[in-house]
Design an enzyme around this catalytic site. Sequence first.
Site, PDB file in Angstrom:
ATOM      1  N   ASP A  20       6.168   4.455   4.805  1.00  0.00           N
ATOM      2  CA  ASP A  20       7.062   3.558   5.415  1.00  0.00           C
ATOM      3  C   ASP A  20       7.048   2.177   4.274  1.00  0.00           C
ATOM      4  O   ASP A  20       7.836   1.220   5.024  1.00  0.00           O
ATOM      5  CB  ASP A  20       6.726   3.084   6.775  1.00  0.00           C
ATOM      6  CG  ASP A  20       5.188   2.771   7.215  1.00  0.00           C
ATOM      7  OD1 ASP A  20       4.497   3.247   6.190  1.00  0.00           O
ATOM      8  OD2 ASP A  20       4.846   1.945   8.059  1.00  0.00           O
ATOM      9  N   HIS A  21       6.354   2.131   3.583  1.00  0.00           N
ATOM     10  CA  HIS A  21       6.331   0.748   2.763  1.00  0.00           C
ATOM     11  C   HIS A  21       6.821   1.236   1.260  1.00  0.00           C
ATOM     12  O   HIS A  21       6.858   0.162   0.574  1.00  0.00           O
ATOM     13  CB  HIS A  21       4.831   0.364   2.615  1.00  0.00           C
ATOM     14  CG  HIS A  21       4.355  -0.429   3.910  1.00  0.00           C
ATOM     15  ND1 HIS A  21       4.448  -1.738   4.272  1.00  0.00           N
ATOM     16  CD2 HIS A  21       3.989   0.294   5.115  1.00  0.00           C
ATOM     17  CE1 HIS A  21       3.957  -1.960   5.464  1.00  0.00           C
ATOM     18  NE2 HIS A  21       3.482  -0.875   6.067  1.00  0.00           N
ATOM     19  N   HIS A  49       1.579   3.959   2.000  1.00  0.00           N
ATOM     20  CA  HIS A  49       1.922   4.820   3.123  1.00  0.00           C
ATOM     21  C   HIS A  49       3.534   4.666   3.068  1.00  0.00           C
ATOM     22  O   HIS A  49       4.017   3.852   2.717  1.00  0.00           O
ATOM     23  CB  HIS A  49       1.513   4.002   4.587  1.00  0.00           C
ATOM     24  CG  HIS A  49       0.032   4.542   4.732  1.00  0.00           C
ATOM     25  ND1 HIS A  49      -0.887   3.839   5.592  1.00  0.00           N
ATOM     26  CD2 HIS A  49      -0.625   5.542   4.264  1.00  0.00           C
ATOM     27  CE1 HIS A  49      -1.929   4.379   5.650  1.00  0.00           C
ATOM     28  NE2 HIS A  49      -2.012   5.608   4.882  1.00  0.00           N
ATOM     29  N   HIS A  77      -7.567  -1.439   5.664  1.00  0.00           N
ATOM     30  CA  HIS A  77      -6.513  -0.375   6.173  1.00  0.00           C
ATOM     31  C   HIS A  77      -7.317   0.891   5.535  1.00  0.00           C
ATOM     32  O   HIS A  77      -8.284   0.993   4.837  1.00  0.00           O
ATOM     33  CB  HIS A  77      -4.990  -0.675   5.440  1.00  0.00           C
ATOM     34  CG  HIS A  77      -4.242   0.219   6.265  1.00  0.00           C
ATOM     35  ND1 HIS A  77      -4.151   0.199   7.901  1.00  0.00           N
ATOM     36  CD2 HIS A  77      -3.030   0.931   5.929  1.00  0.00           C
ATOM     37  CE1 HIS A  77      -3.063   1.069   8.172  1.00  0.00           C
ATOM     38  NE2 HIS A  77      -2.393   1.452   7.027  1.00  0.00           N
ATOM     39  N   HIS A 123       5.866  -4.693  12.406  1.00  0.00           N
ATOM     40  CA  HIS A 123       5.094  -3.264  12.296  1.00  0.00           C
ATOM     41  C   HIS A 123       4.807  -2.666  13.856  1.00  0.00           C
ATOM     42  O   HIS A 123       3.601  -2.511  13.994  1.00  0.00           O
ATOM     43  CB  HIS A 123       3.906  -3.524  11.573  1.00  0.00           C
ATOM     44  CG  HIS A 123       3.388  -2.127  11.057  1.00  0.00           C
ATOM     45  ND1 HIS A 123       2.507  -1.268  11.707  1.00  0.00           N
ATOM     46  CD2 HIS A 123       3.710  -1.264   9.815  1.00  0.00           C
ATOM     47  CE1 HIS A 123       2.201  -0.209  10.911  1.00  0.00           C
ATOM     48  NE2 HIS A 123       2.857  -0.250   9.859  1.00  0.00           N
ATOM     49  N   ASP A 127      -0.564  -3.636   6.265  1.00  0.00           N
ATOM     50  CA  ASP A 127      -1.060  -3.354   7.387  1.00  0.00           C
ATOM     51  C   ASP A 127      -2.517  -3.717   7.483  1.00  0.00           C
ATOM     52  O   ASP A 127      -3.270  -3.252   6.297  1.00  0.00           O
ATOM     53  CB  ASP A 127      -1.193  -1.750   7.831  1.00  0.00           C
ATOM     54  CG  ASP A 127       0.730  -1.344   7.639  1.00  0.00           C
ATOM     55  OD1 ASP A 127       1.196  -2.171   7.317  1.00  0.00           O
ATOM     56  OD2 ASP A 127       0.505  -0.240   7.972  1.00  0.00           O
ATOM     57  N   HIS A 172       0.958  -1.164  -0.099  1.00  0.00           N
ATOM     58  CA  HIS A 172       0.093  -0.168   0.099  1.00  0.00           C
ATOM     59  C   HIS A 172       0.774   1.302   0.037  1.00  0.00           C
ATOM     60  O   HIS A 172       2.006   1.118   0.132  1.00  0.00           O
ATOM     61  CB  HIS A 172      -1.014  -0.025   1.386  1.00  0.00           C
ATOM     62  CG  HIS A 172      -0.180  -0.126   2.423  1.00  0.00           C
ATOM     63  ND1 HIS A 172       0.564  -0.903   3.069  1.00  0.00           N
ATOM     64  CD2 HIS A 172      -0.237   1.228   3.576  1.00  0.00           C
ATOM     65  CE1 HIS A 172       0.772  -0.693   4.491  1.00  0.00           C
ATOM     66  NE2 HIS A 172       0.470   0.721   4.615  1.00  0.00           N
TER      67      HIS A 172
END
Length: 263
Positions: A24-25, A22, A100, A228, A170, A20
């Site tokens: 941090d990914h 976000h 999410h 996570h 997530d 996805h």
Amino acid sequence: MQLMQYKIKHQRICNIYISHLHGDHYFGLAGLLSTMHLQGRQLPLYLFGPPGLSEILSLQFKYSGTNLSFPLIFQELNTSCYKKIFEDKQITVHTIPMEHRVPCCGFIFREKQKPRPLIKEKLPSFLTPPQLVRLKWGEDVRDESGHIIVRNLEVTLEPKRSRSYAYCSDSRYKPQLLPYLRQVDLLYHEATFTDDMRERATYTFHSTARQAAELANAAQVRHLLLGHFSVRYKDLSPLLTEAREVFPKTDLATEGSIFCIRE
């Protein structure tokens, strides 16, 4: 930098899967692709990700004046369904829908059936290479009339067990994942909070360590990895303790850890 630290060669990476959008990914993705470019990569790279990822990379490369030296083949994912997105001779990869704040999916990697080992001392000398291949894949050898002349089960052993790995991050706790996760060998599941913050986890579309363990236990997986973690936890032991109360075969997916999926 982390790939270099753990001695993972860039050139060995063939596929990249992004769950996805976000930061941090995926924030490090453009830098990784640029490094591959600067190192003279020529082999194609397959990138799987949600809608919007291709546009993000195009803008970054446009304004940095980057023209990759290798083909980047992007496959846009439908994050709302279970679907096969990749297959080769060894494995298949499927998406699994997460819950999410933005479109998000997990991934399940499964090895295909492995060949049956031949028992050399039991093999007749007249067998041809194509016949040996058929025996490895579970077939009997027949003559021109269709009669069995070599029975597979008499000259082969059981194949090694095919392994599986599921990545779930997530997401809120989602029992609907059970049919997809049942009996996987290794399940990585997010565990952002301890269970005393279950309401916070639900509100932020995350899961607790206990919820991850409950899912692993219900799915009868072999091994659970928690990851996570919220930055509020300087000590991760409460998350591990909480999960092991429900599912003992649990470990923390901390930086640099290595886990073997045994056959």
